[in-house]
Design an enzyme around this catalytic site. Structure first.
Site, PDB file in Angstrom:
ATOM      1  CG  HIS A 108       1.689   8.685   2.467  1.00 33.57           C
ATOM      2  ND1 HIS A 108       1.163   8.970   3.697  1.00 33.57           N
ATOM      3  CD2 HIS A 108       0.708   8.021   1.797  1.00 33.57           C
ATOM      4  CE1 HIS A 108      -0.077   8.496   3.787  1.00 33.57           C
ATOM      5  NE2 HIS A 108      -0.376   7.924   2.638  1.00 33.57           N
ATOM      6  CD  GLU A 114      -0.074   5.103  -0.861  1.00 34.18           C
ATOM      7  OE1 GLU A 114       0.650   5.062   0.152  1.00 34.18           O
ATOM      8  OE2 GLU A 114      -1.302   5.255  -0.794  1.00 34.18           O
ATOM      9  CG  HIS A 158      -1.980   1.072   1.184  1.00 29.76           C
ATOM     10  ND1 HIS A 158      -3.040   1.117   2.040  1.00 29.76           N
ATOM     11  CD2 HIS A 158      -2.090   2.180   0.414  1.00 29.76           C
ATOM     12  CE1 HIS A 158      -3.773   2.199   1.783  1.00 29.76           C
ATOM     13  NE2 HIS A 158      -3.215   2.853   0.807  1.00 29.76           N
TER      14      HIS A 158
END
Ligand SMILES: *[C@@H]1O[C@H](CO)[C@@H](O)[C@H](O)[C@H]1NC(C)=O
Ligand SMILES: *[C@@H]1O[C@H](CO)[C@@H](O)[C@H](O)[C@H]1NC(C)=O
Length: 244
Positions: free
Chosen positions: A121, A117, A61
């Site tokens: 992040h 992602e 993930h």
């Protein structure tokens, strides 16, 4: 005297360099993987994925910077958004280990997941990683951590059976030295099942650490380890083909 000045200048430089390296601006990382079997059976999103996806193993993930207090930095830089050309040499590996099972986008779209992602992040960890090394670090973690095999060695298998939450955590603790966080979702009958695994790393993503903070991820003391969807969907599409 002159020498002393040079030496102190050097020491100062070392201090500046090391302090900028020792302060990535967050406290630790979650490295999160998910179990595709928990997605199809929860009737979430769209399943199976749009592209031919044969994942019968844990899927990446992402790698998420975290603060000790349970919050996290996000979307830190709008000027360096995801650019797939920066990972062109590892995209084929990403397609195998970092696929999208329709949880986050429907129809499933891995590029969208990678983009999310990095933008959410990855842009917050640019003191450590550029786009390529962020994705590559995830692939390396996935390559080094065979979670399914770690479970199998403890007799924990994706067989729709029920396993103790502590038993599941301890299997990983036995291997890494530290227990992970476990996130469950519910199947169509409302039964809790293994969905995501949160493994904690230090703020350089180098060493596994005791999780400073593990959110309550709504598992019971016994949870289902759902079967891999692979065979079911293969069988289904074969029978559809046979009936045509
Ligand atoms: C959590 O910690 C971060 C970093 O120290 C800080 O910026 C943030 O305000 C804190 N949030 C809460 C809710 O305490
Ligand atoms: C998948 O997502 C990417 C990134 O958001 C987008 O550029 C692309 O058009 C999407 N593909 C499909 C088939 O929707």
């Amino acid at each position: 005297m002159r020498r002393n000045i040079i030496v102190s200048f050097l020491i100062l430089q070392i201090l500046v360099v090391s302090s900028s390296q020792s302060a990535p601006g967050f406290d630790f990382f979650y490295w999160v993987t998910y179990w595709p079997g928990a997605i199809c059976t929860s009737q979430r999103g769209c399943c199976p994925p749009a592209k031919g996806n044969t994942a019968s193993d844990f899927v990446i993930h992402g790698l998420w910077p975290q603060f000790n207090n349970g919050t996290w930095p996000a979307f830190c830089d709008q000027t360096n958004l995801f650019d797939i050309s920066k990972v062109s040499d590892i995209v084929s590996r990403m397609e195998k280990k970092w696929t999208e099972w329709g949880v986050w986008a429907c129809p499933s779209n891995e590029t969208k997941l990678w983009e999310h992602e990095w933008n959410k992040h990855g842009t917050c960890v640019q003191s450590l990683f550029d786009q390529h090394s962020y994705f590559h670090t995830n692939l390396k973690l996935r390559q080094n951590l065979d979670l399914l095999n770690i479970f199998k060695q403890k007799g924990i298998k994706p067989d729709d059976g029920y396993y103790g939450l502590e038993e599941i955590k301890n299997a990983i603790k036995g291997e890494l030295g530290f227990a992970p966080g476990i996130q469950c979702d519910v199947d169509v009958e409302g039964k809790k099942q293994l969905f995501q695994i949160y493994i904690c790393l230090d703020n350089y993503a180098k060493e596994f650490v005791e999780c400073p903070y593990v959110p309550d991820r709504s598992c019971g003391s016994k949870i289902k380890f759902p079967k891999s969807p692979k065979k079911d969907y293969l069988a289904e599409s074969l029978s559809v083909m046979a009936s045509i």
